[in-house]
Scaffold this motif. Structure first.
Motif, PDB file in Angstrom:
ATOM      1  N   ILE A 187      41.596 -20.177 -16.248  1.00 52.18           N
ATOM      2  CA  ILE A 187      41.066 -18.913 -17.044  1.00 52.18           C
ATOM      3  C   ILE A 187      41.446 -17.759 -16.443  1.00 52.18           C
ATOM      4  O   ILE A 187      42.019 -17.526 -15.352  1.00 52.18           O
ATOM      5  N   SER A 188      41.834 -16.726 -17.298  1.00 56.90           N
ATOM      6  CA  SER A 188      42.311 -15.393 -16.976  1.00 56.90           C
ATOM      7  C   SER A 188      41.329 -14.172 -17.070  1.00 56.90           C
ATOM      8  O   SER A 188      40.117 -14.446 -17.712  1.00 56.90           O
ATOM      9  N   PHE A 189      41.543 -13.263 -16.322  1.00 52.29           N
ATOM     10  CA  PHE A 189      40.591 -12.176 -16.155  1.00 52.29           C
ATOM     11  C   PHE A 189      41.204 -11.117 -16.067  1.00 52.29           C
ATOM     12  O   PHE A 189      42.247 -10.811 -15.937  1.00 52.29           O
ATOM     13  N   ALA A 190      40.692  -9.929 -16.685  1.00 54.06           N
ATOM     14  CA  ALA A 190      41.042  -8.497 -16.537  1.00 54.06           C
ATOM     15  C   ALA A 190      40.294  -7.771 -15.465  1.00 54.06           C
ATOM     16  O   ALA A 190      39.027  -7.641 -15.489  1.00 54.06           O
ATOM     17  N   ILE A 191      40.685  -7.304 -14.303  1.00 55.04           N
ATOM     18  CA  ILE A 191      40.060  -6.777 -13.271  1.00 55.04           C
ATOM     19  C   ILE A 191      40.540  -5.216 -13.085  1.00 55.04           C
ATOM     20  O   ILE A 191      41.668  -4.831 -12.829  1.00 55.04           O
ATOM     21  N   PRO A 192      39.317  -4.486 -13.050  1.00 55.57           N
ATOM     22  CA  PRO A 192      39.589  -2.963 -13.059  1.00 55.57           C
ATOM     23  C   PRO A 192      40.328  -2.418 -11.787  1.00 55.57           C
ATOM     24  O   PRO A 192      39.876  -3.200 -10.619  1.00 55.57           O
ATOM     25  N   GLN A 193      41.243  -1.599 -11.577  1.00 57.87           N
ATOM     26  CA  GLN A 193      41.710  -1.164 -10.365  1.00 57.87           C
ATOM     27  C   GLN A 193      40.419  -0.606  -9.394  1.00 57.87           C
ATOM     28  O   GLN A 193      39.708  -0.029 -10.054  1.00 57.87           O
ATOM     29  N   GLY A 194      40.582  -1.039  -8.176  1.00 58.90           N
ATOM     30  CA  GLY A 194      39.615  -0.462  -7.184  1.00 58.90           C
ATOM     31  C   GLY A 194      38.556  -1.395  -7.089  1.00 58.90           C
ATOM     32  O   GLY A 194      37.553  -0.949  -6.621  1.00 58.90           O
ATOM     33  N   ALA A 195      38.392  -2.586  -7.984  1.00 58.59           N
ATOM     34  CA  ALA A 195      37.365  -3.430  -7.980  1.00 58.59           C
ATOM     35  C   ALA A 195      36.922  -3.954  -6.349  1.00 58.59           C
ATOM     36  O   ALA A 195      37.853  -4.336  -5.647  1.00 58.59           O
ATOM     37  N   PRO A 196      35.869  -3.750  -6.093  1.00 57.21           N
ATOM     38  CA  PRO A 196      35.254  -4.289  -4.709  1.00 57.21           C
ATOM     39  C   PRO A 196      35.743  -5.783  -4.410  1.00 57.21           C
ATOM     40  O   PRO A 196      35.484  -6.407  -5.545  1.00 57.21           O
ATOM     41  N   GLY A 197      36.177  -6.108  -3.579  1.00 58.93           N
ATOM     42  CA  GLY A 197      36.836  -7.446  -3.264  1.00 58.93           C
ATOM     43  C   GLY A 197      38.342  -7.840  -3.660  1.00 58.93           C
ATOM     44  O   GLY A 197      38.698  -8.843  -3.413  1.00 58.93           O
ATOM     45  N   LEU A 198      38.849  -6.905  -4.179  1.00 63.36           N
ATOM     46  CA  LEU A 198      40.406  -6.814  -4.606  1.00 63.36           C
ATOM     47  C   LEU A 198      41.285  -6.042  -3.611  1.00 63.36           C
ATOM     48  O   LEU A 198      41.150  -4.869  -3.828  1.00 63.36           O
ATOM     49  N   THR A 199      41.944  -6.527  -2.884  1.00 68.06           N
ATOM     50  CA  THR A 199      42.913  -5.899  -1.937  1.00 68.06           C
ATOM     51  C   THR A 199      44.305  -6.049  -1.909  1.00 68.06           C
ATOM     52  O   THR A 199      44.600  -7.276  -2.310  1.00 68.06           O
ATOM     53  N   ILE A 200      45.189  -4.999  -1.955  1.00 70.38           N
ATOM     54  CA  ILE A 200      46.671  -5.399  -1.526  1.00 70.38           C
ATOM     55  C   ILE A 200      46.866  -5.503  -0.212  1.00 70.38           C
ATOM     56  O   ILE A 200      46.586  -4.759   0.576  1.00 70.38           O
ATOM     57  N   GLU A 201      47.569  -6.555  -0.039  1.00 76.76           N
ATOM     58  CA  GLU A 201      47.890  -6.784   1.270  1.00 76.76           C
ATOM     59  C   GLU A 201      49.225  -5.953   1.827  1.00 76.76           C
ATOM     60  O   GLU A 201      50.254  -5.854   1.103  1.00 76.76           O
ATOM     61  N   LYS A 202      48.872  -5.026   2.820  1.00 78.61           N
ATOM     62  CA  LYS A 202      49.837  -4.151   3.183  1.00 78.61           C
ATOM     63  C   LYS A 202      51.204  -4.877   3.908  1.00 78.61           C
ATOM     64  O   LYS A 202      51.020  -5.843   4.551  1.00 78.61           O
ATOM     65  N   GLY A 203      52.274  -4.302   3.484  1.00 79.75           N
ATOM     66  CA  GLY A 203      53.512  -5.083   3.951  1.00 79.75           C
ATOM     67  C   GLY A 203      53.950  -6.265   3.358  1.00 79.75           C
ATOM     68  O   GLY A 203      54.690  -6.823   3.827  1.00 79.75           O
ATOM     69  N   SER A 204      53.408  -6.632   2.254  1.00 79.05           N
ATOM     70  CA  SER A 204      53.897  -7.794   1.684  1.00 79.05           C
ATOM     71  C   SER A 204      54.628  -7.874   0.814  1.00 79.05           C
ATOM     72  O   SER A 204      55.045  -9.064   0.119  1.00 79.05           O
ATOM     73  N   TRP A 205      55.427  -6.938   0.406  1.00 76.64           N
ATOM     74  CA  TRP A 205      56.457  -6.841  -0.623  1.00 76.64           C
ATOM     75  C   TRP A 205      57.652  -6.138   0.350  1.00 76.64           C
ATOM     76  O   TRP A 205      57.791  -5.032   0.490  1.00 76.64           O
ATOM     77  N   ASN A 206      58.520  -7.034   0.778  1.00 75.79           N
ATOM     78  CA  ASN A 206      59.938  -6.686   1.585  1.00 75.79           C
ATOM     79  C   ASN A 206      61.062  -7.391   1.216  1.00 75.79           C
ATOM     80  O   ASN A 206      61.579  -8.268   2.174  1.00 75.79           O
ATOM     81  N   PRO A 207      61.479  -7.727  -0.155  1.00 74.27           N
ATOM     82  CA  PRO A 207      62.357  -8.475  -0.736  1.00 74.27           C
ATOM     83  C   PRO A 207      63.904  -7.932  -0.165  1.00 74.27           C
ATOM     84  O   PRO A 207      64.075  -6.707  -0.131  1.00 74.27           O
TER      85      PRO A 207
END
Length: 387
Positions: A187-207
């Motif tokens: 199942i798929s969802f649309a989650i608004p930017q800044g929603a509580p409980g959704l975080t970007i893991e710092k330093g996780s993009w270094n390809p």
């Protein structure tokens, strides 16, 4: 069968090509060094009127996307963008596929809330299905869960390769309903930017490559999503074969990136003094033929979509296979005839080679070819197979 560009196609091809030459190519190095999405390039695409290229015309789009009236138009944007900045091409590709899906399966209210602002305000959507370990488990065997509660759902898990996650107005992502096996539980969802409980893991993009296509890890912790933000019903992604609807957009990136390498070689090799060398001429001809051969398969597959979806799904795999092969061939032959002196770490050629090779690792060409083979041998096959 006439593959000549329509007036709309020609205008899009020229407008995006001009943006690429005048702006994207100049910014590519700075986006490779930065941590974040290519905001200026994305705004330029909005200002050029192509942010909604994969949306229906009745809402202000250009009719592109696999199920649109004109699938080629959005592919041309991706191809021409990739010719100058593959990272930006990946970003617009992700946005096109996400917005096209919402436009096709969303409710009227969702189309107004999620889609219309793309045309009017220049906002963006993404789509994230991937998560750590999914390749080994299978496309729909997700570990990010959704549990039904009053008024909505609670999501927990980790997603990766979340392209554009820092600037979208909604992250769209896929999960599995708790205790409901796939694919019915998908199942798929649309989650608004800044929603509580959704975080970007710092330093996780270094390809190694595609560094400007910021695609970090997302952590979902007791994230509540309202019922109004459910996209389609359970199992909709599998039933709709949505994975297959992105094949051509990946292929357009491979073609555009290969074209970018060819452009560099045309400029560099005469300056190096090797344009008269028969070996150099042979390799340039091989690259040109490989790109052109793949391009016409992609354009034919785009032509097929409005006519026969099942045939288009399968033929898109042919096109993607050839485009990927052309990209890998381009990288190898370009390296041979450019030589090590052209491969300084900060050179445009080095960046294209890193980006193009990294991007082609999205696919398993053997599985793609085997899927086509299964069809012709009368065996069951899955056009959503990639890895």
């Amino acid at each position: 069968m006439d593959f000549s560009f329509s007036k709309k196609h020609q205008e899009v091809y020229e407008v995006v090509g001009a943006l690429g030459r005048e702006k994207f190519a100049k910014r590519a190095q700075q986006y490779e060094a930065a941590t974040g999405s290519p905001v200026e390039n994305m705004k330029d695409l909005f200002d050029a009127g192509v942010a909604g290229a994969s949306l229906r015309e009745d809402i202000g789009g250009l009719g592109g996307g696999a199920l649109g009236t004109d699938p080629l138009v959005s592919l041309l944007v991706v191809e021409q963008t990739a010719r100058y900045c593959l990272s930006t091409a990946q970003c617009i590709h992700i946005h096109y596929n996400a917005s096209h899906r919402v436009d096709q399966i969303g409710t009227p209210e969702q189309r107004e809330r999620l889609i219309r602002p793309i045309i009017e305000k220049g906002v963006w959507l993404n789509s994230t299905g991937s998560e750590p370990g999914r390749t080994a488990r299978g496309l729909y065997n997700l570990q990010t869960t959704a549990e039904k509660v009053d008024g909505g759902w609670v999501l927990n898990g980790v997603k990766n390769y979340a392209t554009l996650a820092d600037i979208v107005h909604y992250n769209t992502l896929s999960t599995i309903i708790k205790d409901v096996p796939p694919p019915d539980g998908h199942i798929s969802f649309a989650i608004p930017q800044g929603a509580p409980g959704l975080t970007i893991e710092k330093g996780s993009w270094n390809p190694l490559g595609m560094r400007g296509a910021f695609s970090p890890v997302l952590v979902l912790k007791d994230l509540f999503v309202e019922d109004k933000n459910v996209l389609g019903g359970p199992g909709e992604s599998a039933k709709g074969k949505w994975q297959a609807k992105s094949h051509l957009s990946f292929a357009a990136q491979y073609i555009g990136g290969s074209e970018g390498v060819f452009d560099i070689l045309k400029d560099y090799l005469p300056k190096r003094g090797t344009a008269g060398d028969s070996y150099t001429q042979l390799r340039m001809g091989q690259i040109r033929i490989a790109i052109d051969s793949a391009r016409w398969l992609v354009y034919r597959a785009a032509w097929l979509w409005p006519k026969d979806v099942a045939a288009a799904e399968l033929f898109s795999m042919n096109a993607k296979y050839q485009a990927l092969g052309a990209a890998v061939k381009t990288i190898e032959l370009a390296s041979q005839i450019a030589g090590s002196s052209a491969l300084d770490a900060d050179s445009a050629l080095s960046r294209f080679i890193r980006d193009l090779r990294y991007q082609t690792l999205h696919e398993n060409t053997d599985k793609t070819a085997a899927t086509v083979g299964k069809y012709h041998l009368g065996q069951s096959y899955d056009v959503t197979s990639r890895l």
